[in-house]
Write an enzyme that holds these catalytic residues in place. Structure first.
Site, PDB file in Angstrom:
ATOM      1  N   ALA A  77     -38.044 116.678   3.738  1.00  0.00           N
ATOM      2  CA  ALA A  77     -36.926 117.265   4.475  1.00  0.00           C
ATOM      3  C   ALA A  77     -35.890 116.177   4.698  1.00  0.00           C
ATOM      4  CB  ALA A  77     -37.410 117.818   5.810  1.00  0.00           C
ATOM      5  N   ALA A 122     -35.075 111.463   7.414  1.00  0.00           N
ATOM      6  CA  ALA A 122     -35.860 112.336   6.534  1.00  0.00           C
ATOM      7  C   ALA A 122     -37.321 112.226   6.922  1.00  0.00           C
ATOM      8  CB  ALA A 122     -35.685 111.905   5.076  1.00  0.00           C
ATOM      9  N   LYS A 123     -38.103 113.161   6.490  1.00  0.00           N
ATOM     10  CA  LYS A 123     -39.561 113.036   6.621  1.00  0.00           C
ATOM     11  C   LYS A 123     -40.178 113.883   5.535  1.00  0.00           C
ATOM     12  CE  LYS A 123     -41.915 111.443  10.044  1.00  0.00           C
ATOM     13  NZ  LYS A 123     -42.132 110.045  10.371  1.00  0.00           N
ATOM     14  N   GLY A 124     -41.305 113.411   5.029  1.00  0.00           N
ATOM     15  CA  GLY A 124     -41.965 114.179   3.987  1.00  0.00           C
ATOM     16  C   GLY A 124     -43.457 114.137   4.172  1.00  0.00           C
ATOM     17  N   ASP A 163     -46.699 106.506   6.680  1.00  0.00           N
ATOM     18  CA  ASP A 163     -46.792 107.296   7.908  1.00  0.00           C
ATOM     19  C   ASP A 163     -48.268 107.653   8.050  1.00  0.00           C
ATOM     20  OD1 ASP A 163     -44.338 108.933   9.460  1.00  0.00           O
ATOM     21  OD2 ASP A 163     -46.260 109.919   9.645  1.00  0.00           O
TER      22      ASP A 163
END
Ligand code: NAD
Length: 433
Positions: A77, A122-124, A163
């Site tokens: 995202a 962002a993060k995925g 992460d």
């Protein structure tokens, strides 16, 4: 689940009342709207920031070690890039969802802006239990994900980092897969790599170091002498142990530290370096000799000058906020304070320094890593730590000025700083077409 002040999970409507769980995305949106009330911002920009710019969803098939094929879903995202390329973690966890990535990506936008880094958020993630995969399977998963995401990531586009469930090795595989497809070595596509392939010295310790720097600044702000300051730290992993040891080095009296099994307590101060961190010896805190032991709940309620929750989210809640005796709270973990507890602390005049500034050392040294990668020049540990010190103190001073000039909490001041910068960049760039 209790409601938290960061979009790791949480609550709704009115800040103190709701006990209904709220998604990461709802929390991130509520925080945006809340901060927007304090900032002179065009409502259309707020509306734009409520949404991610893009969300990539990919199918990631891998061959398991037994020859069978399993298919996973991966997301990235990308929330906002007005200040620079997207930046944020990549997690492997069974509960990863599209909306969680969007919410956590928004949160990265605020965090990068607070630190004035030239990045957006962002993060995925991949919805997978990494513990159920062998190392070979994890490598195949990561390489296939890199291939599927190739058009969306890159050193000037979107830069993932480790992460939950991912680590420097994962980043090395991702970097290698991307580089092989591009035909040249491109270390700047990810951060958090091992130093041998372009990672930065000091990256692992950076979130704990920034927590210690911010704690030191806030101790000074409230006219306390660090040498006469008692500190309790919940969680003795990367963030907690590094923060505790630095504060100990600077003369603070670290009286209690804990891991998942409980903590050790000594009013005369613990020798933090002789207590093994989570990474040195898993759950080794209670094996250390100390006059007293405490449960994790008791640790939070100790009568100390500074409390640093540095383990997990939602530990300071409506049920214990009235019993917290610390004078100052510095959030080491992401989202340790629920919305309801935050309101109680505000009423009790207990300063809470939010996670998005306190543990931002991680993303800041990621920025340093990216600079080193694109310049093909590595920095010494001394330089990394000096530059981190400068960046943290500058960010702290800006938040302090906002705190002093407005009738707001530290958390509100921090979000005001972030949103003001993002809004100004949107105003300057305008809407295209
Ligand atoms: P870690 O795995 O290195 O250590 C976690 C520590 O917390 C361990 O000592 C563990 O025993 C303890 N713990 C786990 N569950 C607990 C519980 N229920 N009660 C008390 N203690 C418990 O983790 P970390 O990297 O230090 O991360 C800690 C927090 O900081 C997380 O919220 C994480 O999201 C956040 N954070 C980490 C980084 C980073 O780069 N490491 C950066 C920013 C924020």
């Amino acid at each position: 689940m209790a409601s938290s002040t960061t979009p790791s999970d949480d609550a709704e409507e009115t800040i103190a009342e709701s006990s209904e769980p709220e998604s990461a995305l709802e929390t991130a949106r509520r925080q945006l709207e809340y901060a927007a009330e304090y900032v002179d911002i065009d409502p259309s920009i707020v509306e734009r920031l409520r949404h991610p710019k893009k969300v990539h969803e990919v199918t990631v098939p891998i061959e398991r070690d037994d020859g069978s094929v399993e298919v996973f879903t991966g997301y990235r995202a990308q929330h906002d890039s007005v200040r620079g390329p997207y930046k944020g973690g990549l997690r492997y966890h069974p509960d990863v969802t599209r909306d969680e990535c969007v919410g956590l990506g928004m949160w990265m936008t605020w965090k990068c802006a607070v630190m004035d880094l030239p990045f957006g958020g962002a993060k995925g993630g991949i919805a997978v239990d990494p513990k159920a995969l062998s190392d070979d399977e994890k490598e195949r998963l990561t390489r296939r994900f890199a291939q599927e995401m190739r058009p969306a990531i890159g050193p000037t586009l979107d830069i993932p980092a480790p992460d939950m469930g991912t680590d420097p090795q994962t980043m090395a595989w991702l970097m290698d897969a991307y580089s092989m497809q591009e035909g040249e070595t491109i270390p700047g596509v990810v951060t958090g790599k091992p130093p041998i392939v372009g990672g930065s010295e000091g990256r692992d310790e950076a979130p704990g170091r920034s927590v210690a720097i911010i704690a030191r600044e806030v101790i000074d702000y409230y006219d306390k002498d660090i040498k006469e300051t008692s500190v309790a730290v919940q969680g003795y992993g990367s963030v907690g142990a590094n923060a505790a040891r630095l504060l100990d080095d600077w003369g603070a009296n670290v009286v209690a530290v804990s891991d998942v099994n409980g903590g050790v307590y000594d009013t005369n101060g613990l020798d933090t370096r002789s207590i093994p961190s989570h990474h040195e010896e898993h759950e080794g805190v209670l094996r250390h000799d100390a006059p007293e032991t405490v449960t994790n709940d008791e640790l939070l309620e100790l009568d100390v000058d500074v409390l640093i929750p540095a383990a997990i989210g939602n530990v300071l809640t409506e049920s214990n906020a009235d019993d917290i005796q610390a004078d100052i709270i510095v959030e080491g973990a992401n989202g340790p304070t629920t919305i309801a507890a935050d309101a109680i602390f505000a009423e009790r005049d207990i300063p809470v320094i939010p996670d998005i500034i306190a543990n931002a050392g991680g993303v800041t040294v990621s920025y340093f890593e990216w600079l080193q990668d694109i310049n093909r020049r590595s920095w010494s540990l001394e330089r990394v730590n000096e530059e981190l010190e400068t960046e943290m103190v500058e960010a702290w001073n800006t938040i302090r000025e906002t705190f002093e000039s407005r009738d707001v909490t530290w958390r509100e001041a921090t979000y005001i700083v972030a949103l003001t910068r993002i809004a100004a960049a949107h105003e300057a760039r305008g809407l295209w077409p």
